[in-house]
Design a protein around this motif. Sequence first.
Motif, PDB file in Angstrom:
ATOM      1  N   TRP A  37       0.836  -1.215   0.000  1.00 31.36           N
ATOM      2  CA  TRP A  37       0.000   0.000   0.000  1.00 31.36           C
ATOM      3  C   TRP A  37       0.862   1.253   0.000  1.00 31.36           C
ATOM      4  O   TRP A  37       0.589   2.209  -0.724  1.00 31.36           O
ATOM      5  CB  TRP A  37      -0.918  -0.021   1.216  1.00 31.36           C
ATOM      6  CG  TRP A  37      -1.823   1.167   1.290  1.00 31.36           C
ATOM      7  CD1 TRP A  37      -3.016   1.352   0.648  1.00 31.36           C
ATOM      8  CD2 TRP A  37      -1.585   2.378   2.039  1.00 31.36           C
ATOM      9  NE1 TRP A  37      -3.543   2.590   0.953  1.00 31.36           N
ATOM     10  CE2 TRP A  37      -2.679   3.239   1.799  1.00 31.36           C
ATOM     11  CE3 TRP A  37      -0.569   2.801   2.885  1.00 31.36           C
ATOM     12  CZ2 TRP A  37      -2.786   4.498   2.384  1.00 31.36           C
ATOM     13  CZ3 TRP A  37      -0.660   4.055   3.462  1.00 31.36           C
ATOM     14  CH2 TRP A  37      -1.755   4.891   3.209  1.00 31.36           C
ATOM     15  N   GLU A  41       1.139   4.364  -2.741  1.00 30.27           N
ATOM     16  CA  GLU A  41       0.988   5.758  -2.336  1.00 30.27           C
ATOM     17  C   GLU A  41       2.199   6.591  -2.747  1.00 30.27           C
ATOM     18  O   GLU A  41       2.068   7.683  -3.303  1.00 30.27           O
ATOM     19  CB  GLU A  41       0.801   5.855  -0.816  1.00 30.27           C
ATOM     20  CG  GLU A  41      -0.562   5.455  -0.321  1.00 30.27           C
ATOM     21  CD  GLU A  41      -1.637   6.447  -0.749  1.00 30.27           C
ATOM     22  OE1 GLU A  41      -1.586   7.608  -0.321  1.00 30.27           O
ATOM     23  OE2 GLU A  41      -2.533   6.052  -1.514  1.00 30.27           O
ATOM     24  N   THR A  45       1.579   9.456  -5.536  1.00 29.33           N
ATOM     25  CA  THR A  45       1.425  10.792  -4.967  1.00 29.33           C
ATOM     26  C   THR A  45       2.728  11.573  -4.869  1.00 29.33           C
ATOM     27  O   THR A  45       2.722  12.801  -4.943  1.00 29.33           O
ATOM     28  CB  THR A  45       0.814  10.720  -3.554  1.00 29.33           C
ATOM     29  OG1 THR A  45       1.755  10.111  -2.651  1.00 29.33           O
ATOM     30  CG2 THR A  45      -0.475   9.915  -3.563  1.00 29.33           C
ATOM     31  N   ASP A  47       4.311  11.905  -2.168  1.00 29.27           N
ATOM     32  CA  ASP A  47       4.279  12.556  -0.858  1.00 29.27           C
ATOM     33  C   ASP A  47       5.606  12.364  -0.116  1.00 29.27           C
ATOM     34  O   ASP A  47       6.317  11.378  -0.319  1.00 29.27           O
ATOM     35  CB  ASP A  47       3.144  11.992   0.003  1.00 29.27           C
ATOM     36  CG  ASP A  47       1.788  12.523  -0.433  1.00 29.27           C
ATOM     37  OD1 ASP A  47       1.757  13.527  -1.172  1.00 29.27           O
ATOM     38  OD2 ASP A  47       0.763  11.934  -0.035  1.00 29.27           O
ATOM     39  N   LEU A  52       3.598  10.324   4.423  1.00 27.58           N
ATOM     40  CA  LEU A  52       3.471   8.871   4.268  1.00 27.58           C
ATOM     41  C   LEU A  52       3.458   8.175   5.632  1.00 27.58           C
ATOM     42  O   LEU A  52       2.748   7.178   5.810  1.00 27.58           O
ATOM     43  CB  LEU A  52       4.614   8.329   3.417  1.00 27.58           C
ATOM     44  CG  LEU A  52       4.550   8.652   1.921  1.00 27.58           C
ATOM     45  CD1 LEU A  52       5.809   8.161   1.224  1.00 27.58           C
ATOM     46  CD2 LEU A  52       3.308   8.025   1.286  1.00 27.58           C
ATOM     47  N   ALA A  55       0.042   8.647   7.079  1.00 26.08           N
ATOM     48  CA  ALA A  55      -0.894   7.857   6.275  1.00 26.08           C
ATOM     49  C   ALA A  55      -0.790   6.381   6.650  1.00 26.08           C
ATOM     50  O   ALA A  55      -1.804   5.674   6.727  1.00 26.08           O
ATOM     51  CB  ALA A  55      -0.594   8.047   4.788  1.00 26.08           C
ATOM     52  N   TRP A  59      -3.617   3.897   8.172  1.00 30.30           N
ATOM     53  CA  TRP A  59      -3.907   2.607   7.523  1.00 30.30           C
ATOM     54  C   TRP A  59      -3.892   1.491   8.559  1.00 30.30           C
ATOM     55  O   TRP A  59      -4.778   0.624   8.564  1.00 30.30           O
ATOM     56  CB  TRP A  59      -2.868   2.347   6.440  1.00 30.30           C
ATOM     57  CG  TRP A  59      -3.118   1.154   5.570  1.00 30.30           C
ATOM     58  CD1 TRP A  59      -3.796   1.128   4.379  1.00 30.30           C
ATOM     59  CD2 TRP A  59      -2.688  -0.202   5.813  1.00 30.30           C
ATOM     60  NE1 TRP A  59      -3.805  -0.164   3.868  1.00 30.30           N
ATOM     61  CE2 TRP A  59      -3.130  -0.986   4.730  1.00 30.30           C
ATOM     62  CE3 TRP A  59      -1.968  -0.809   6.837  1.00 30.30           C
ATOM     63  CZ2 TRP A  59      -2.875  -2.343   4.641  1.00 30.30           C
ATOM     64  CZ3 TRP A  59      -1.723  -2.182   6.757  1.00 30.30           C
ATOM     65  CH2 TRP A  59      -2.167  -2.931   5.671  1.00 30.30           C
TER      66      TRP A  59
END
Length: 214
Positions: A37, A41, A45, A47, A52, A55, A59
């Motif tokens: 995942w 991401e 993204t 990011d 992250l 995030a 998650w």
Amino acid sequence: MKRYLVRRSTRFEHQSEIAEVYGYLSFVSMEAALVKWLDDEAWTTGDGPRALFYAAVGWLRERRVLLPGVTTLTELVASVRKAAEERLYDTLAAAVTAEQTRALEAVLEVPEGLRRSRLDLWRRGVRSMTGRGMVLALNRVAEIAGLGMRSADVAPVPTRRVIELARYGVAAKAPKPARHPYGRRIATLLATVRWLEVTAHRRCPGVVRPVHVE
């Protein structure tokens, strides 16, 4: 309470009991899924590590996974993000031929008799709307398009990542991309040249059809 940690295994036994009663999952059992995942991401993204990290915490909490130590999660995020960045550079660098690679690196060189590289001159653009300015603008379009970077297939890379890399290339001074490792240097130059071609067409008088960066 003071005696609680005297027996070291007590807190681990209690953690296991709490996890079983409330249905929490171990981090080890979900680590592979989290890495996948996070990779998606980071790839889509771009990011930074802080975004992250939080995030990833979200998650894990959403899936009722026991949180690992901060250092463990920080290092995992950094590792996955670095791998995604390297894949971005390698994918874009592989999209150009050897001839196109030489052409890209040449735009960083300062031609004889000039003080700036072609990349710097292209990034400055043409501000004059006089007849001479229009001629210079058209010449700029022709020079950028003449590199033939439109033929490079960047479709495997998310458009957002290409645009972000191009913006970095447009803003950075020429010596900075030149110091990057090969993959990052070529990827940055490719994205930047394609972006400059888009903006050169859109701003040049007499050019009706815009060229898309996607």
